[in-house]
Scaffold this motif. Structure first.
Motif, short mmCIF file in Angstrom:
data_model
loop_
_atom_site.label_atom_id
_atom_site.label_comp_id
_atom_site.label_asym_id
_atom_site.label_seq_id
_atom_site.Cartn_x
_atom_site.Cartn_y
_atom_site.Cartn_z
N GLN A 45 -13.36 1.03 -9.57
CA GLN A 45 -13.14 1.64 -8.27
C GLN A 45 -12.05 2.70 -8.34
OE1 GLN A 45 -12.68 -2.36 -6.37
NE2 GLN A 45 -14.21 -1.60 -4.95
N PRO A 46 -12.14 3.74 -7.52
CA PRO A 46 -11.14 4.82 -7.54
C PRO A 46 -9.74 4.30 -7.25
CG PRO A 46 -13.07 5.45 -6.26
CD PRO A 46 -13.21 3.99 -6.54
N ARG A 98 -5.55 -9.38 -3.04
CA ARG A 98 -6.07 -8.07 -2.63
C ARG A 98 -6.53 -8.06 -1.17
NH1 ARG A 98 -9.42 -6.04 -8.07
NH2 ARG A 98 -7.65 -6.28 -9.50
N VAL A 99 -5.86 -8.84 -0.33
CA VAL A 99 -6.12 -8.82 1.11
C VAL A 99 -4.79 -8.66 1.85
CG1 VAL A 99 -8.25 -10.18 1.04
CG2 VAL A 99 -6.04 -11.34 1.21
N LEU A 149 -8.06 1.36 -4.61
CA LEU A 149 -7.22 0.25 -5.05
C LEU A 149 -5.87 0.27 -4.32
CD1 LEU A 149 -7.93 0.30 -8.89
CD2 LEU A 149 -8.92 -1.21 -7.16
N LEU A 150 -5.37 1.46 -3.99
CA LEU A 150 -4.09 1.56 -3.29
C LEU A 150 -4.19 1.12 -1.83
CD1 LEU A 150 -2.73 4.92 -4.77
CD2 LEU A 150 -1.79 2.62 -5.12
N THR A 183 0.85 -1.18 0.00
CA THR A 183 0.00 0.00 0.00
C THR A 183 0.89 1.24 0.00
OG1 THR A 183 -0.09 0.01 2.42
CG2 THR A 183 -1.84 -1.18 1.26
N GLU A 184 0.31 2.36 -0.39
CA GLU A 184 1.11 3.59 -0.41
C GLU A 184 1.43 4.08 1.00
OE1 GLU A 184 0.93 7.34 -3.29
OE2 GLU A 184 -0.67 7.37 -1.80
N ARG A 185 0.49 3.90 1.91
CA ARG A 185 0.66 4.31 3.31
C ARG A 185 0.39 3.12 4.23
NH1 ARG A 185 0.77 9.83 4.26
NH2 ARG A 185 0.36 11.13 2.42
#
Length: 277
Positions: free
Chosen positions: A217-218, A262-263, A222-223, A52-54
């Motif tokens: 989805q935005p 995606r988990v 997704l991030l 993830t980005e954060r």
């Protein structure tokens, strides 16, 4: 056998849907307050895995209830309150897509009914859960507290109790609206009574997306990978359950994914208190 049935009701870890074949007796009720936490993570299962980005924190406080309208039919409700947040950037970057922040909101409220069809040593029951589109989404942080869809989950479960242990299994599907993919569900659980008030249990749980949805989805969602489409996993876990008396008890659970899509690649810790009326 009756004590075993009590145990099977309160040993549920509510971070997944209750899938037990056991039903409440007419007029009896069961309440559990459960807190599940994934304190901080950034690694996500994928093909390939990604970050993830954060850093993300995902906590859930849930009130779960069952009520027997007859000896064979039980009503079910689950009210989740989500506490999710994004923190520091995982990798230093002059430009970020997601903002730092937090979101406290309802998750997907669940209502359902379970009916026992067969009860001769082995129990076989059917269950239908309706999961409401009651979550929220913050576009700046990418934080989502539930699927942006209604979900209908029919399940068949079977189980049997013995003197000091039990076994149960279930299979079903998640059918989602709003162009989300549906998914196949399969799982099982076994427990053993190691003392007069102490139980140990282990479980396996799997969800496989049919990948038949086309929801857009935005990018911020997704991030974060929170409640995105096509999530799948193969998970395992353990629970310790302590009986205070026939009405009160507590449990602690630890669960994680062996693989997934995606988990989060991070274990979830769960604490629960129950009361049986």
């Amino acid at each position: 056998m009756k004590k075993l049935a009590y145990f099977l009701l309160f040993c549920l870890t509510v971070n997944t849907y209750a899938q037990s074949p056991w039903t409440q007796k007419k007029g009896e009720a069961y309440l559990q307050l459960n807190f599940t936490t994934i304190p901080s993570y950034s690694d996500i299962f994928g093909n390939p895995d990604f970050q993830t980005e954060r850093e993300i924190s995902d906590n859930t406080l849930q009130l779960y209830a069952e009520y027997g309208i007859s000896d064979k039919t039980t009503l079910i409700a689950n009210l989740p309150l989500k506490f999710v947040s994004t923190g520091d950037l995982v990798n230093a970057s002059p430009v970020s897509v997601t903002a730092e922040g937090s979101e406290t909101s309802l998750g997907n409220i669940q209502l359902g009914v379970r009916h026992n069809f067969y009860n001769k040593k082995w129990l076989i029951s059917g269950q239908l859960m309706v999961v409401a589109n009651t979550g929220s989404f913050d576009a700046a942080t990418g934080l989502r507290t539930g699927y942006d869809a209604w979900t209908f989950t029919p399940v068949i479960s079977a189980g049997r109790g013995f003197d000091k242990w039990y076994i149960q299994a279930f299979t079903g599907v998640d059918i989602r609206t709003n162009e989300y993919s549906s998914a196949f569900k399969l799982g099982g659980e076994a427990g053993y009574k190691v003392g007069s008030w102490l139980w140990l249990a282990g479980f396996l749980d799997g969800v496989a997306s049919f990948q038949n949805g086309e929801v857009q989805q935005p990018i911020t969602n997704l991030l974060t990978s929170l409640y995105v489409n096509d999530q799948s996993y193969a998970a395992f876990g353990f629970k310790i359950i302590g009986e205070i008396n026939k009405n009160f008890g507590a449990n602690v659970g630890l669960g994680g994914a062996l693989s997934g899509r995606r988990v989060a690649k991070s274990p979830a810790l769960s604490f629960g208190l129950y009361y049986k009326l």
